[in-house]
Design a protein around this motif. Structure first.
Motif, PDB file in Angstrom:
ATOM      1  N   ALA A  81     -36.825   6.136  25.920  1.00 63.07           N
ATOM      2  CA  ALA A  81     -38.218   5.825  25.590  1.00 63.07           C
ATOM      3  C   ALA A  81     -38.200   5.036  24.279  1.00 63.07           C
ATOM      4  O   ALA A  81     -37.611   5.470  23.302  1.00 63.07           O
ATOM      5  CB  ALA A  81     -39.036   7.103  25.436  1.00 63.07           C
ATOM      6  N   GLU A  82     -38.806   3.892  24.284  1.00 62.22           N
ATOM      7  CA  GLU A  82     -38.834   3.012  23.112  1.00 62.22           C
ATOM      8  C   GLU A  82     -39.650   3.621  21.970  1.00 62.22           C
ATOM      9  O   GLU A  82     -39.327   3.495  20.801  1.00 62.22           O
ATOM     10  CB  GLU A  82     -39.422   1.688  23.588  1.00 62.22           C
ATOM     11  CG  GLU A  82     -39.863   0.723  22.579  1.00 62.22           C
ATOM     12  CD  GLU A  82     -40.323  -0.540  23.264  1.00 62.22           C
ATOM     13  OE1 GLU A  82     -39.504  -1.435  23.423  1.00 62.22           O
ATOM     14  OE2 GLU A  82     -41.509  -0.611  23.648  1.00 62.22           O
ATOM     15  N   ARG A  83     -40.721   4.278  22.371  1.00 59.38           N
ATOM     16  CA  ARG A  83     -41.554   4.984  21.391  1.00 59.38           C
ATOM     17  C   ARG A  83     -42.306   6.078  22.114  1.00 59.38           C
ATOM     18  O   ARG A  83     -42.325   6.146  23.337  1.00 59.38           O
ATOM     19  CB  ARG A  83     -42.498   4.033  20.656  1.00 59.38           C
ATOM     20  CG  ARG A  83     -43.536   3.378  21.505  1.00 59.38           C
ATOM     21  CD  ARG A  83     -44.323   2.328  20.694  1.00 59.38           C
ATOM     22  NE  ARG A  83     -45.234   1.610  21.541  1.00 59.38           N
ATOM     23  CZ  ARG A  83     -46.500   1.963  21.759  1.00 59.38           C
ATOM     24  NH1 ARG A  83     -46.998   3.032  21.176  1.00 59.38           N
ATOM     25  NH2 ARG A  83     -47.256   1.245  22.557  1.00 59.38           N
TER      26      ARG A  83
ATOM     27  N   GLU B 199     -45.966   8.726  21.759  1.00 57.55           N
ATOM     28  CA  GLU B 199     -47.230   9.083  21.111  1.00 57.55           C
ATOM     29  C   GLU B 199     -47.563  10.508  21.494  1.00 57.55           C
ATOM     30  O   GLU B 199     -47.432  10.902  22.648  1.00 57.55           O
ATOM     31  CB  GLU B 199     -48.373   8.193  21.604  1.00 57.55           C
ATOM     32  CG  GLU B 199     -48.291   6.763  21.181  1.00 57.55           C
ATOM     33  CD  GLU B 199     -49.432   5.927  21.769  1.00 57.55           C
ATOM     34  OE1 GLU B 199     -50.259   6.466  22.551  1.00 57.55           O
ATOM     35  OE2 GLU B 199     -49.482   4.732  21.452  1.00 57.55           O
TER      36      GLU B 199
ATOM     37  N   ARG C   3     -46.893  10.853  25.313  1.00 59.25           N
ATOM     38  CA  ARG C   3     -46.887   9.653  26.156  1.00 59.25           C
ATOM     39  C   ARG C   3     -45.631   8.876  25.752  1.00 59.25           C
ATOM     40  O   ARG C   3     -45.434   8.560  24.579  1.00 59.25           O
ATOM     41  CB  ARG C   3     -48.119   8.803  25.921  1.00 59.25           C
ATOM     42  CG  ARG C   3     -48.108   7.520  26.741  1.00 59.25           C
ATOM     43  CD  ARG C   3     -49.385   6.718  26.587  1.00 59.25           C
ATOM     44  NE  ARG C   3     -50.462   7.447  27.264  1.00 59.25           N
ATOM     45  CZ  ARG C   3     -51.634   7.761  26.701  1.00 59.25           C
ATOM     46  NH1 ARG C   3     -51.891   7.416  25.460  1.00 59.25           N
ATOM     47  NH2 ARG C   3     -52.549   8.417  27.380  1.00 59.25           N
TER      48      ARG C   3
ATOM     49  N   PHE D 285     -43.133   5.518  26.167  1.00 52.81           N
ATOM     50  CA  PHE D 285     -43.091   4.103  26.517  1.00 52.81           C
ATOM     51  C   PHE D 285     -41.632   3.741  26.727  1.00 52.81           C
ATOM     52  O   PHE D 285     -40.832   3.789  25.785  1.00 52.81           O
ATOM     53  CB  PHE D 285     -43.712   3.253  25.398  1.00 52.81           C
ATOM     54  CG  PHE D 285     -45.170   3.535  25.195  1.00 52.81           C
ATOM     55  CD1 PHE D 285     -46.126   2.751  25.820  1.00 52.81           C
ATOM     56  CD2 PHE D 285     -45.583   4.593  24.393  1.00 52.81           C
ATOM     57  CE1 PHE D 285     -47.475   3.015  25.636  1.00 52.81           C
ATOM     58  CE2 PHE D 285     -46.926   4.862  24.210  1.00 52.81           C
ATOM     59  CZ  PHE D 285     -47.880   4.074  24.835  1.00 52.81           C
TER      60      PHE D 285
ATOM     61  N   LYS E  92     -37.601  -1.647  27.713  1.00 51.85           N
ATOM     62  CA  LYS E  92     -37.444  -2.695  28.719  1.00 51.85           C
ATOM     63  C   LYS E  92     -35.945  -2.990  28.877  1.00 51.85           C
ATOM     64  O   LYS E  92     -35.180  -2.887  27.933  1.00 51.85           O
ATOM     65  CB  LYS E  92     -38.187  -3.941  28.282  1.00 51.85           C
ATOM     66  CG  LYS E  92     -39.687  -3.690  28.191  1.00 51.85           C
ATOM     67  CD  LYS E  92     -40.464  -4.963  28.179  1.00 51.85           C
ATOM     68  CE  LYS E  92     -41.949  -4.790  28.019  1.00 51.85           C
ATOM     69  NZ  LYS E  92     -42.557  -3.564  28.351  1.00 51.85           N
TER      70      LYS E  92
ATOM     71  N   ALA F 293     -41.313   4.285  35.385  1.00 48.79           N
ATOM     72  CA  ALA F 293     -42.030   5.525  35.124  1.00 48.79           C
ATOM     73  C   ALA F 293     -41.952   6.444  36.334  1.00 48.79           C
ATOM     74  O   ALA F 293     -41.869   7.673  36.190  1.00 48.79           O
ATOM     75  CB  ALA F 293     -43.482   5.234  34.763  1.00 48.79           C
TER      76      ALA F 293
END
Length: 89
Positions: free
Chosen positions: A52-54, A56, A64, A66, A69, A81
């Motif tokens: 996961a890049e980031r 929240e 959540r 993200f 890529k 996802a």
């Protein structure tokens, strides 16, 4: 001539992280699989991105994620996802 028989070599039952119970396989999992998120042990177990890049925080129990890529499986298929949801179901 046949290869020597080693009675200590066992074929693992599974490399699937969720169901693998063999200690040697469990220890090798970090070399085989990347994690979505990791814990930063040096900073009070803070969550850090992995695949996961980031992330929240939505509320106390929910995040959540993200996805990075360009992440692909061994066969070149892109991570989606839906793949993550399937692995958690």
């Amino acid at each position: 001539m046949s290869p020597p028989q080693d009675r200590h070599v066992r074929i693992p039952r599974s490399f699937e992280p969720v169901i693998a119970t063999d200690t040697a396989i469990r220890r090798s999992m970090p070399q085989l699989f990347d994690k979505l998120i990791t814990f930063d042990h040096a900073h009070e177990m803070a969550l850090r991105p992995g695949l996961a890049e980031r992330l929240e925080r939505i509320n106390a129990p929910s995040l959540r994620l993200f996805l990075r890529k360009g992440v692909a499986f061994h066969d070149g298929t892109s991570l989606t996802a839906e793949d993550v949801a399937l692995s958690w179901s």
